[in-house]
Design an enzyme around this catalytic site. Structure first.
Site, PDB file in Angstrom:
ATOM      1  N   HIS A 126       0.794  -1.226   0.000  1.00 34.33           N
ATOM      2  CA  HIS A 126       0.000   0.000   0.000  1.00 34.33           C
ATOM      3  C   HIS A 126       0.833   1.286   0.000  1.00 34.33           C
ATOM      4  O   HIS A 126       0.281   2.375  -0.095  1.00 34.33           O
ATOM      5  CB  HIS A 126      -0.926   0.034   1.231  1.00 34.33           C
ATOM      6  CG  HIS A 126      -0.189   0.233   2.523  1.00 34.33           C
ATOM      7  ND1 HIS A 126       0.311  -0.790   3.258  1.00 34.33           N
ATOM      8  CD2 HIS A 126       0.147   1.360   3.196  1.00 34.33           C
ATOM      9  CE1 HIS A 126       0.903  -0.327   4.336  1.00 34.33           C
ATOM     10  NE2 HIS A 126       0.836   0.990   4.320  1.00 34.33           N
TER      11      HIS A 126
HETATM   12  C1  UD1 Z   1      -1.396   5.994   5.632  1.00 30.15           C
HETATM   13  C2  UD1 Z   1      -0.032   6.387   6.193  1.00 30.15           C
HETATM   14  C3  UD1 Z   1       0.937   5.245   6.013  1.00 30.15           C
HETATM   15  C4  UD1 Z   1       0.394   3.959   6.587  1.00 30.15           C
HETATM   16  C5  UD1 Z   1      -0.985   3.680   6.049  1.00 30.15           C
HETATM   17  C6  UD1 Z   1      -1.541   2.499   6.773  1.00 30.15           C
HETATM   18  C7  UD1 Z   1       0.451   8.789   5.954  1.00 30.15           C
HETATM   19  C8  UD1 Z   1       1.259   9.792   5.210  1.00 30.15           C
HETATM   20  N1  UD1 Z   1       0.511   7.536   5.463  1.00 30.15           N
HETATM   21  O1  UD1 Z   1      -1.244   5.781   4.258  1.00 30.15           O
HETATM   22  O2  UD1 Z   1       2.146   5.552   6.689  1.00 30.15           O
HETATM   23  O3  UD1 Z   1       1.262   2.914   6.242  1.00 30.15           O
HETATM   24  O4  UD1 Z   1      -1.838   4.821   6.276  1.00 30.15           O
HETATM   25  O5  UD1 Z   1      -2.587   1.880   6.173  1.00 30.15           O
HETATM   26  O6  UD1 Z   1      -0.192   9.104   6.915  1.00 30.15           O
HETATM   27  N2  UD1 Z   1      -8.784   5.591   1.499  1.00 30.15           N
HETATM   28  C9  UD1 Z   1     -10.053   5.091   1.464  1.00 30.15           C
HETATM   29  N3  UD1 Z   1     -10.648   4.789   2.662  1.00 30.15           N
HETATM   30  C10 UD1 Z   1     -10.050   4.950   3.864  1.00 30.15           C
HETATM   31  C11 UD1 Z   1      -8.761   5.488   3.884  1.00 30.15           C
HETATM   32  C12 UD1 Z   1      -8.136   5.804   2.692  1.00 30.15           C
HETATM   33  O7  UD1 Z   1     -10.647   4.914   0.424  1.00 30.15           O
HETATM   34  O8  UD1 Z   1     -10.661   4.642   4.909  1.00 30.15           O
HETATM   35  C13 UD1 Z   1      -8.100   5.882   0.218  1.00 30.15           C
HETATM   36  C14 UD1 Z   1      -8.301   7.322  -0.245  1.00 30.15           C
HETATM   37  O9  UD1 Z   1      -8.402   7.307  -1.634  1.00 30.15           O
HETATM   38  C15 UD1 Z   1      -6.963   7.957   0.154  1.00 30.15           C
HETATM   39  C16 UD1 Z   1      -5.963   6.816   0.015  1.00 30.15           C
HETATM   40  O10 UD1 Z   1      -6.697   5.661   0.378  1.00 30.15           O
HETATM   41  O11 UD1 Z   1      -6.626   9.052  -0.655  1.00 30.15           O
HETATM   42  C17 UD1 Z   1      -4.748   6.969   0.890  1.00 30.15           C
HETATM   43  O12 UD1 Z   1      -5.122   7.173   2.259  1.00 30.15           O
HETATM   44  P1  UD1 Z   1      -4.197   8.023   3.258  1.00 30.15           P
HETATM   45  O13 UD1 Z   1      -4.732   7.946   4.619  1.00 30.15           O
HETATM   46  O14 UD1 Z   1      -3.936   9.358   2.683  1.00 30.15           O
HETATM   47  O15 UD1 Z   1      -2.818   7.278   3.170  1.00 30.15           O
HETATM   48  P2  UD1 Z   1      -2.490   5.727   3.302  1.00 30.15           P
HETATM   49  O16 UD1 Z   1      -1.984   5.262   1.989  1.00 30.15           O
HETATM   50  O17 UD1 Z   1      -3.629   5.005   3.907  1.00 30.15           O
HETATM   51  N1  UDP Z   2      -3.595  -4.965   9.143  1.00 36.91           N
HETATM   52  C1  UDP Z   2      -4.918  -5.326   9.370  1.00 36.91           C
HETATM   53  N2  UDP Z   2      -5.707  -5.623   8.292  1.00 36.91           N
HETATM   54  C2  UDP Z   2      -5.241  -5.595   7.018  1.00 36.91           C
HETATM   55  C3  UDP Z   2      -3.887  -5.229   6.801  1.00 36.91           C
HETATM   56  C4  UDP Z   2      -3.098  -4.907   7.880  1.00 36.91           C
HETATM   57  O1  UDP Z   2      -5.363  -5.387  10.512  1.00 36.91           O
HETATM   58  O2  UDP Z   2      -6.022  -5.871   6.100  1.00 36.91           O
HETATM   59  C5  UDP Z   2      -2.801  -4.617  10.333  1.00 36.91           C
HETATM   60  C6  UDP Z   2      -1.418  -5.231  10.325  1.00 36.91           C
HETATM   61  O3  UDP Z   2      -1.329  -6.089  11.414  1.00 36.91           O
HETATM   62  C7  UDP Z   2      -0.484  -4.042  10.461  1.00 36.91           C
HETATM   63  C8  UDP Z   2      -1.355  -2.914  10.925  1.00 36.91           C
HETATM   64  O4  UDP Z   2      -2.652  -3.228  10.412  1.00 36.91           O
HETATM   65  O5  UDP Z   2       0.544  -4.235  11.368  1.00 36.91           O
HETATM   66  C9  UDP Z   2      -0.866  -1.562  10.427  1.00 36.91           C
HETATM   67  O6  UDP Z   2      -1.086  -1.460   9.113  1.00 36.91           O
HETATM   68  P1  UDP Z   2      -0.421  -0.988   7.802  1.00 36.91           P
HETATM   69  O7  UDP Z   2       0.356  -2.081   7.210  1.00 36.91           O
HETATM   70  O8  UDP Z   2      -1.580  -0.471   7.071  1.00 36.91           O
HETATM   71  O9  UDP Z   2       0.499   0.274   8.172  1.00 36.91           O
HETATM   72  P2  UDP Z   2       2.067   0.491   8.344  1.00 36.91           P
HETATM   73  O10 UDP Z   2       2.522  -0.396   9.441  1.00 36.91           O
HETATM   74  O11 UDP Z   2       2.706   0.188   7.033  1.00 36.91           O
HETATM   75  O12 UDP Z   2       2.185   1.922   8.651  1.00 36.91           O
END
Ligand code: UD1
Ligand code: UDP
Length: 358
Positions: free
Chosen positions: A207
């Site tokens: 992701h």
């Molecule tokens: C964020 C964190 C990242 C983390 C990840 C965990 C930052 C900069 N990044 O990235 O470090 O690893 O969360 O999962 O904070 N979206 C949805 N529904 C949701 C949330 C997001 O559709 O509930 C979509 C939207 O299109 C959004 C995109 O996902 O623009 C990215 O979401 P965002 O929270 O900006 O960043 P993550 O990639 O989730």
């Molecule tokens: N995770 C979850 N469901 C999923 C994918 C991930 O519960 O479908 C958990 C996983 O255990 C992980 C935590 O969410 O340690 C944090 O997630 P993510 O990988 O999104 O973020 P990051 O650690 O890269 O910031």
């Protein structure tokens, strides 16, 4: 001399999936005391299976505030959070603001509190990938530099802070993600096995912003579809959106077992029953290690160096996944090193918070 017990007003800021997981053990520990705890959810993640599911399965009340900020470019998202969190802090006058991890919610909480001269405690301080192209790296550095209390999971993190001149109020407390993994063990083991998952499989999560781009994502998906075992991929909405935009979602679904993102309990079960992990997640690299699963990390650097040094994890560029997985599966990995500390990290943290002067 009479002892005076001073109860703290603690405010925590969460917003994204990893923030929830990191914060739960501490939320639970604080709940058992007389300290006041206000939980603020920025709304960065908002889909049911990216947010609500975590609160439900942990049996934690929804946050006291949900700021509903949602998605957007970094400046917009961080700015909206900053503005909203500032108001909540002014209203509640907490003694300390806890910010877990490295997301935009983390830096927003840290900035809002420090500018209001409220003490900031960073949970998971000191991590560095040394790659400033990652938004998380900027968030980590800035959060650490405006924190008053720094809770480090590892000695490497303590050393990173020292190299940046941060030595005061730095505590190696271990990792709350390690603590939670054991807190939930019985519940995870009791979950039924999903019928749509084969007996043997590789679990993957992809992701990160740097991988969900045109130049990399199609290559990664092709590789995941060509491994010796089927790949189960709980699909992050960012990745889903990109697969759709590139018009390759259907093609990917033919090659990889794509499922919706799952709750933490279910994810932990999927991880424990898998043969190996392919991920670009921060948290999942560590979870793979403590559940003794060989891990291939699709990134150029990792902030969790210990997993690599202990032999449980290997970095791979897109195009190298198959080869790196073969290396990991062909060697003996002991997984015996205790890399992430204690199963009572949150109690250690709370004890340190209790030394704060009001
Ligand atoms: C964020 C964190 C990242 C983390 C990840 C965990 C930052 C900069 N990044 O990235 O470090 O690893 O969360 O999962 O904070 N979206 C949805 N529904 C949701 C949330 C997001 O559709 O509930 C979509 C939207 O299109 C959004 C995109 O996902 O623009 C990215 O979401 P965002 O929270 O900006 O960043 P993550 O990639 O989730
Ligand atoms: N995770 C979850 N469901 C999923 C994918 C991930 O519960 O479908 C958990 C996983 O255990 C992980 C935590 O969410 O340690 C944090 O997630 P993510 O990988 O999104 O973020 P990051 O650690 O890269 O910031």
């Amino acid at each position: 001399m009479k002892w005076r017990v001073i109860y703290l007003k603690i405010l925590s800021v969460v917003g994204a999936r990893p923030n929830f997981v990191k914060m739960f053990p501490l939320t639970e520990t604080i709940r058992k005391t007389k300290h006041d705890h206000i939980l603020v959810h920025t709304g960065q993640h908002y889909d049911i299976n990216m947010s609500d599911v975590f609160f439900k399965e942990m049996g934690v009340e929804p946050a006291d505030y949900n700021l509903g900020v949602g998605s957007g470019l970094h400046g917009y998202q961080t700015g909206e959070m900053l503005k909203e969190i500032e108001q909540v802090i002014i209203e509640n006058e907490p003694d300390v603001v806890i910010v877990p991890g490295d997301t935009n919610s983390t830096i927003s909480g840290a900035l809002a509190a420090s500018k209001l001269h409220v003490k900031v405690a960073h949970l998971e301080a000191g991590l560095r990938s040394f790659n400033k192209m990652m938004p998380e790296e900027i968030n980590r550095i800035l959060t650490d530099h405006c924190s008053d209390l720094l809770f480090c999971p590892t000695q490497v993190a303590v050393r990173n802070l020292k190299n940046e001149g941060i030595t005061n109020n730095v505590h190696k407390t271990g990792d709350t993600m390690y603590e939670i993994a054991f807190m939930i063990e019985d519940k995870v083991n009791a979950l039924p096995r999903r019928e749509d998952i084969p007996d043997e499989y590789i679990l993957s999560t992809i992701h990160r912003a740097e991988n969900t781009i045109d130049e990399k994502l199609p290559k990664i998906m092709d590789e995941l579809g060509q491994l010796h075992l089927p790949v189960v991929l709980p699909l992050h909405p960012r990745t889903k959106n990109m697969l759709k935009a590139l018009n390759i979602l259907e093609k990917a679904e033919e090659k990889v077992i794509i499922i919706e993102p799952v709750g933490f309990f279910e994810f932990s079960k999927l991880l424990k029953e898998s043969q190996a992990i392919i991920t670009d997640s921060g948290g999942v690299q560590k979870e793979a290690y403590w559940h003794k699963k060989p891990c291939v990390t699709v990134r150029e650097q990792t902030e969790w160096l210990e997993t690599i040094e202990a032999g449980g994890n290997i970095l791979a560029n897109p195009g190298e996944i198959k080869e790196k997985l073969a290396i990991m599966l062909s060697k003996e990995i002991s997984f015996n090193e205790d890399l992430y500390g204690y199963k009572d990290t949150s109690s250690r943290i709370l004890k340190i918070l209790e030394t704060l002067e009001k």
